[in-house]
Design a protein around this motif. Structure first.
Motif, short mmCIF file in Angstrom:
data_model
loop_
_atom_site.label_atom_id
_atom_site.label_comp_id
_atom_site.label_asym_id
_atom_site.label_seq_id
_atom_site.Cartn_x
_atom_site.Cartn_y
_atom_site.Cartn_z
N PHE B 652 48.64 44.66 38.55
CA PHE B 652 48.27 45.04 38.54
C PHE B 652 47.44 44.98 40.69
O PHE B 652 46.80 45.78 41.01
N PRO B 653 48.59 45.07 41.02
CA PRO B 653 49.16 45.24 42.85
C PRO B 653 49.28 46.83 42.52
O PRO B 653 48.11 47.19 43.91
N GLN B 654 49.68 47.87 41.72
CA GLN B 654 49.92 49.14 41.14
C GLN B 654 48.44 49.37 41.56
O GLN B 654 47.89 50.64 42.05
N ILE B 655 47.00 48.46 40.82
CA ILE B 655 46.36 49.57 40.62
C ILE B 655 45.49 49.23 42.43
O ILE B 655 44.24 50.37 42.69
N ALA B 656 45.32 48.09 43.01
CA ALA B 656 44.52 47.90 43.67
C ALA B 656 45.33 48.44 44.86
O ALA B 656 44.38 49.23 45.53
N GLU B 658 46.42 51.12 44.87
CA GLU B 658 45.73 52.56 44.45
C GLU B 658 44.41 53.07 44.84
O GLU B 658 44.09 54.33 46.31
N THR B 659 43.55 52.12 44.65
CA THR B 659 42.49 52.50 44.77
C THR B 659 41.88 51.75 46.14
O THR B 659 40.96 52.67 46.66
N LEU B 660 42.99 51.01 46.50
CA LEU B 660 42.68 51.03 48.29
C LEU B 660 42.92 51.70 49.78
O LEU B 660 42.53 52.04 50.29
N GLY B 661 43.94 52.37 48.72
CA GLY B 661 44.89 53.20 49.56
C GLY B 661 45.76 52.49 50.73
O GLY B 661 46.52 52.85 51.63
N LEU B 662 46.46 51.04 50.30
CA LEU B 662 47.50 50.77 50.25
C LEU B 662 48.04 50.36 50.11
O LEU B 662 48.71 51.16 49.20
N ASN B 663 49.78 49.99 50.09
CA ASN B 663 50.76 49.45 50.25
C ASN B 663 51.04 48.80 49.38
O ASN B 663 50.34 47.39 48.84
N VAL B 664 51.79 48.26 47.86
CA VAL B 664 51.72 47.28 46.66
C VAL B 664 52.05 46.63 47.08
O VAL B 664 52.00 45.08 47.20
N SER B 665 52.90 46.27 48.82
CA SER B 665 53.84 44.90 48.68
C SER B 665 52.75 44.99 50.19
O SER B 665 52.40 43.35 50.49
N ASP B 666 51.30 44.98 50.11
CA ASP B 666 50.21 44.46 51.24
C ASP B 666 49.00 43.47 50.09
O ASP B 666 48.71 43.32 50.68
N ILE B 667 49.26 43.58 48.46
CA ILE B 667 48.66 42.94 48.03
C ILE B 667 49.40 42.26 47.32
O ILE B 667 50.13 41.65 46.98
N ILE B 668 48.79 40.85 47.20
CA ILE B 668 48.76 39.72 47.37
C ILE B 668 48.08 39.07 46.42
O ILE B 668 46.88 39.32 45.89
N MET B 669 48.90 38.20 44.83
CA MET B 669 48.03 38.38 44.12
C MET B 669 48.68 37.06 43.65
O MET B 669 48.81 36.28 44.12
N VAL B 670 47.40 36.36 43.44
CA VAL B 670 46.68 34.35 43.67
C VAL B 670 46.45 34.46 41.78
O VAL B 670 45.22 34.92 41.39
N THR B 671 46.62 33.92 41.10
CA THR B 671 47.24 33.85 39.68
C THR B 671 47.40 32.38 39.29
O THR B 671 47.53 30.95 39.45
N GLY B 672 46.17 32.31 38.12
CA GLY B 672 46.71 31.16 36.66
C GLY B 672 46.49 29.41 37.86
O GLY B 672 47.55 28.99 37.39
N THR B 692 40.81 43.32 32.58
CA THR B 692 41.19 42.76 34.02
C THR B 692 41.33 44.11 34.95
O THR B 692 41.30 44.02 36.15
N GLY B 693 42.50 44.67 34.61
CA GLY B 693 42.65 45.83 34.71
C GLY B 693 41.40 46.84 35.74
O GLY B 693 41.31 46.57 36.79
N ASN B 694 39.84 47.10 34.43
CA ASN B 694 39.39 47.56 34.94
C ASN B 694 38.27 46.29 35.93
O ASN B 694 37.70 47.48 36.86
N ALA B 695 38.64 45.24 35.74
CA ALA B 695 38.17 44.28 36.89
C ALA B 695 37.96 44.09 38.17
O ALA B 695 37.68 44.36 38.94
N ILE B 696 39.79 44.74 38.18
CA ILE B 696 39.81 45.10 39.40
C ILE B 696 39.84 46.38 40.23
O ILE B 696 39.52 46.49 41.32
#
Lengths: 198, 929
Positions: B652-656, B658-672, B692-696
């Motif tokens: 999920f961070p990889q998808i986000a 890629e689309t946002l032009g950020l680094n994976v380390s800049d994506i914070i997952m809040v789950t469950g 959910t990959g599509n939703a993200i």
């Protein structure tokens, strides 16, 4: 931001004659079940159904559902008009919702995707009011923010917030629905809808 | 009070003096007295290895180390290996090689590896496997673990490829998608810092709950006497059905499971009472003291007798849970046209998920007096729904939070201690926790449906399939769980990924007094595909057509119609057959050595699969994602998806990113978390990547548009001329004209852009409700395809089967993270290996006799074959970056491939799983008669 859905399902169905329009057949079930399905398939997390006219019959449908999204409330003043149902809903939900989305139970053509679009746009843009514009005029759903709850409680009779929309015009977002939102008030409306679907 | 004895030992280089109970063990001392919860408890019977530590230089299972061995002992646990961010080389290698999925076995695995490498700096692959034999891993299939140990030992260089995975398909370079990014949660898991449910420290005043289960398979409860139990010092309360304030039933589709049995029990798994006490020991004593008076009812264990008129009735509406039919073409006419027909009946046993973290839950009231439940689950909202119903509370009064989850595989689709702990906390107003023993897990929790499937399949002389008929019977046990949907999935998939003009399938799922069954990786397709792929081999033999050829010839073509009339829009299935066959050199691979060695016979077997992703059949299949841009220029992604090892918190961070032009380390997952994340539906059905990959991705696209709008203003161009790339927004036509994305994210308010965006994705738009009479309709979208080839050696004296090699080719749309996909394939194969050869709950009069990992045998490191993984890429237009998902399909074709290979080796067909040595020897004996 928590937006709760309100389904106004208390009306007397007077223009329909002897039948309750909510229980007319539509899409292999009833108009009411179709509206409920679209609502429960939407992004909304909780939906309050306001019942009144033939509340027992409505409740028996609600009891069959296997979702935690839907609760109901009985409006004992339903005969005084739609405003009493809105008051009921605001009273019951004001404490835990930042906005209320209103839907009516006699528009089975409104799809869950339109409801989603309304909710998501409202959450992102955070206006005071959001409503759907169709070719034939203002449609549903319509969302009011928390700030307007006191004014919603003041509504009377069958007036449904035209004044509010005028008053908060600058803080209102309008989204468009290109489909026709059939409003089933008379048997002719129903026949037309059914014939169109064929 | 038991006398406690003093011991002195060294733990992680620190001298420690403790007073311990004489009957305790090292694992308990570490976890309960020293709070070293990196050492996990998977069984406390010495069979799973999750509690492995190094004792006086040797890897040992700490749960079997008694106090007498501990005086002056030197103990090293996982906590000693890392120091803050500084990791041990073995840990670094586990991250780099993705040697850890759910992470529950990993600390023990790493300690075994450390003990090995301390003594043997250059171990062979066999030595590594032998050293890891004590550690069960249910997720990885061991290969990436072994590679991690090899890298730590310097045998494999960092980034050195083992050439055991090939990607086939169009190449495209992207920043994050398609890269084997290490798992974002790996560090917590491999250091033992991740707190699984039972690792969470006791909340103040915590009580301990033990479940009193039924003593009967089917009986009326006449009375429950808990007075003796309540007298025991330390027992706080005994809870029975009458104490439930709300609705005393729960379940997936129909709510037929009582929270606590009140009038009657339908299986040995039924919970009758709950004992909450000041300790587990006292709670267990309390359980023993409860007296239940039963009146026996006639029992029903044989699913085939379930529909007989005089069969005992398990539920008021009868024993038929669900019946489903598929009718395509005219099957009678079809068989009349066939030159060759084969018929056979196949039987599959009840099997367990074998996830290593046992069922557990902690319930407590938070500062705002909200009832919170932490538990390993696959869907926090489903758990909450069942809790509020049982307690009669509004949903805002209950919050369900998912800690790290030690494997799931469908087991956690049903709820176990969650409602019970919530109920006990609600009634006692104190925190309550529970954890199941391994015996409880294996004997009393949900299983894969046992099935009997009769298959009849016919073809023309040239091998063209003309007619297919199947009758499937699944035993759902005492309760429905996902029984209806699983049966439907069996029926839809049983005719295989082949074009057959005439198909008739009838499926029935029935109640019995056996342990109930539900979702497990594959969801009915392993049963279906085992039957049909075995039958297809029998047909090929009769026709004297090569087994690869018959599959290729009948594979779906563009425009083919499936058994439910769904038109096939892409046909990677045939390509997976060709790729797998080519890779293992099917035509010239000399697998038989009959003359040389009479004691060992070799064979090869192939099986092809298809698997419909998602709920299918028009059932609401929703994903919802919220993405929030923080002032610090990071993106928070809110979804309720559970990462139980499959890797969603990495892709999920990889998808986000890629689309946002950020680094994976800049994506914070809040789950469950039912309070803080939107409902993404259950983490099942291989659906999260797609749904959910599509939703993200859709949410991120909106934000990317905002970023582009702002960049366009700053760079004096149009938004369409902006590209986003690793923190830089630049002009496509003039890449030197650029600006930093961080700056843009900082100035969202200035430009009137919302920081929080949201999108919803609905998978049901691709499918439709199937016709109730003929089963016709678009059943699933997207559809995964795959082919596996097994090479085996059968020991003719012992009947033992060794799987030498598995070649697995899977169509996955796009591998978002190839190493992670490979891990899913290897793990799936290892589970299929067990289904083929060893795993069986050993049903006997309603009980699962295989109640420990000695009797319930899963693959161990020394069993693991050589794997060859081929990933076939062809981006699916409706998937996020073309991905469709991979969780379940890899486990589906393994068993038939192995069973077909056994036939190839020794000429006996095993029709009833698993193919134990005993069954093979018997079959050999019958053959020679």
């Amino acid at each position: 931001m928590k937006i709760s859905g309100v389904l106004l399902a208390a009306g007397c169905s007077t223009r329909m004659g002897a039948v309750n329009k909510l229980f007319l057949e539509y899409n292999k079930h009833t108009i009411f079940e179709e509206v409920l399905t679209q609502l429960s398939n939407s992004i909304l997390e909780s939906i309050l159904v306001v019942t009144g006219f033939e509340a027992d019959k409505v409740a028996s449908v609600l009891n069959q559902l296997s979702t935690d999204k839907i609760i109901s409330i009985y409006n004992d003043k339903y005969q005084t008009g739609r405003a009493s149902s809105i008051c009921c809903a605001v009273d019951s939900l004001a404490g835990n919702s930042q906005a209320l989305l209103f839907m009516v139970a006699d528009k089975p053509k409104i799809k869950s995707s339109l409801i989603d679009k309304a909710v998501i746009t409202f959450r992102e843009k955070q206006p005071e009011i959001l409503y759907v514009q169709t070719k034939s005029g203002r449609g549903h759903p319509i969302i009011f923010s928390q700030k307007l709850f006191p004014e919603l409680l003041e509504l009377e009779g069958d007036l449904i917030g035209n004044n509010l929309i005028e008053k908060y015009k600058s803080d209102t977002i309008i989204i468009k629905d290109t489909a026709t939102q059939y409003d089933i008030d008379t048997y002719e409306d129903y026949t037309e809808l059914i014939n169109r679907e064929k | 009070m038991v006398k406690r004895i003093p011991i002195e030992l060294t733990v992680n280089s620190r001298k420690t003096t403790l007073e311990v109970s004489p009957d305790t063990n090292l694992m308990k001392i570490l976890r309960e007295q020293l709070y070293l919860t990196g050492t996990k408890c998977g069984c406390e019977e010495g069979t799973c290895g999750t509690c492995t530590v190094v004792l006086n230089g040797k890897a040992v299972r700490s749960c079997v180390i008694k106090v007498d061995k501990l005086q002056s002992a030197d103990v090293e646990t996982i906590e000693a290996l890392s120091d803050g961010d500084k990791l041990h080389p073995i840990q670094e290698a586990f991250i780099a090689r993705q040697g850890s999925q759910c992470g529950f076995c990993t600390p023990g695995m790493i300690m075994s590896a450390k003990a090995l490498l301390d003594k043997n700096i250059e171990p062979t692959e066999d030595e590594i496997k032998k050293a890891l034999r004590i550690n069960i891993c249910r997720c990885t299939g061991y290969e990436q673990v072994i590679e991690a140990v090899q890298e730590a030992a310097g045998i494999l260089q960092p980034d050195e490829s083992t050439n055991r995975m090939i990607l086939v398909g169009p190449k495209e370079e992207r920043n994050w998608v398609g890269k084997s990014v290490p798992r974002t949660d790996a560090k917590e898991l491999i250091t033992g810092r991740a707190l699984f449910t039972d690792d969470i420290p006791d909340p103040e005043g915590c009580l301990f709950l033990v479940t009193k289960r039924s003593d009967k398979a089917h009986a009326i409860i006449k009375s429950i006497d808990s007075s003796e139990a309540e007298k025991i010092e330390g027992v706080v309360r005994v809870i029975t059905a009458k104490d439930i304030p709300g609705e005393n039933r729960y379940g997936k589709i129909i709510r037929d499971i009582p929270v606590l049995a009140s009038d009657k029990v339908r299986s040995y798994a039924d919970s009758v009472a709950l004992v909450v006490a000041e300790s587990y020991e006292v709670a267990h004593q309390g359980c023993k003291a409860i007296k239940i008076e039963y009146e026996d009812l006639p029992v029903l264990f044989d699913s085939e007798k379930s529909l007989e008129p005089d069969a005992p009735q398990i539920h008021p509406k009868g024993n038929l849970l669900y019946e489903f039919d598929i009718i395509k073409g005219d099957v009678e006419k079809g068989f009349a046209e066939c030159d060759v027909i084969v018929e056979e009946e196949f039987t599959m046993p009840r099997v367990d998920h074998g996830q290593l973290e046992p069922e557990a839950a902690v319930a407590y009231f938070d500062e705002e007096n909200k009832l919170c439940v932490k538990a390993p689950t696959q869907h926090v909202f489903f758990d909450r729904l069942n809790i509020i119903r049982a307690l009669g509370l509004p949903k805002d009064d209950v919050r369900v939070i998912q800690p790290p989850v030690g494997g799931a595989f469908g087991k956690r689709e049903d709820v176990y201690g969650q409602i019970h702990c919530a109920l006990a906390a609600f009634l006692t107003r104190r925190p309550v926790r529970t954890v199941y023993t391994r015996e409880e897990t294996l004997a009393y929790t949900q299983k894969r449906h046992p099935a009997k499937i009769k298959v009849k399949v016919g073809a023309k002389k040239n091998g063209q399939l003309i007619a297919f008929q199947a009758d499937a019977l699944t035993d759902t046990g005492a309760y429905a769980s996902w029984g209806q949907n699983i049966l439907r999935k069996v029926c839809v998939h049983v005719s295989g990924p082949y074009e057959i003009p005439n198909v008739r399938v009838n499926g029935k799922s029935v109640y019995t007094n056996n342990i109930f069954c539900g979702a497990m990786r594959g969801f009915g397709t392993p049963q279906a595909v085992f039957a049909s792929e075995s039958a297809l081999d029998m047909l090929a033999e009769k026709l004297q057509i090569d087994r690869v050829e018959i599959r290729k010839m009948n594979s779906f073509k563009l425009g083919s119609k499936t058994a439910t009339g769904q038109v096939v829009t892409n046909t990677p299935g045939k390509e997976t057959i060709e790729l797998a066959a080519k890779q293992m050199n099917w035509d010239n691979n000399i697998s038989k050595n009959d003359s040389e060695n009479e004691d060992f016979k070799r064979g090869k077997g192939i099986a092809s699969l298809w698997y419909g992703i998602g709920f299918g059949a028009g059932i609401p299949d929703h994903g919802n994602a919220i993405v929030e841009i923080t002032k610090a220029g990071k993106a928070k992604v809110f979804v309720s998806t559970v990462d139980y090892g499959q890797g969603s918190n990495t892709i999920f961070p990889q998808i986000a990113a890629e689309t946002l032009g950020l680094n994976v380390s800049d994506i914070i997952m809040v789950t469950g978390d039912s309070d803080n994340t939107p409902n993404c539906g259950s983490t099942v059905a291989t659906r999260q990547t797609f749904i959910t990959g599509n939703a993200i991705n859709n949410t991120c696209k909106k934000i990317a548009d905002d970023i582009k709008d702002i960049a366009a203003l700053k760079l004096n161009t149009s938004a369409a001329d902006i590209q986003l790339n690793k923190m830089v927004a630049s002009q496509v036509s003039d890449p030197k004209n650029k600006t930093s994305i961080s700056d843009i994210l900082n100035s969202f308010e200035e430009y009137g852009k919302p920081r929080r965006r949201e999108a919803f994705f609905k998978g049901e738009k691709f499918t439709q409700t199937l016709d109730p009479k003929t089963g016709q309709g678009n059943a699933y979208h997207p559809i995964a395809y795959g082919t596996q080839i097994a090479e085996v050696t059968v020991d003719m004296k012992t009947g033992k089967v060794k799987v030498d090699k598995i070649t697995a080719c899977h169509y996955i749309g796009k591998a978002l993270n190839p190493e992670s996909v490979r891990g899913q394939v290897l793990g799936g194969v290892s589970m299929g290996w067990g289904y083929a050869l060893t795993e069986d709950s050993h049903d006997s009069d309603g009980q699962c006799l295989a109640d420990n990992f000695g009797k319930y045998k899963m693959m161990r490191a020394t069993d693991s074959p050589e794997y060859n993984v081929i990933l076939l890429e062809d981006p699916e237009p409706t998937g996020p970056y073309g991905a469709i998902g991979i969780g379940e399909p890899p486990t589906v074709a393994t068993a038939p491939a192995i069973i077909n290979a056994i036939y190839d080796a020794i000429g006996v067909r095993i029709t009833s799983l698993p193919a134990t040595p005993k069954k093979i020897l018997e079959a050999l004996k019958n053959k020679s008669k």
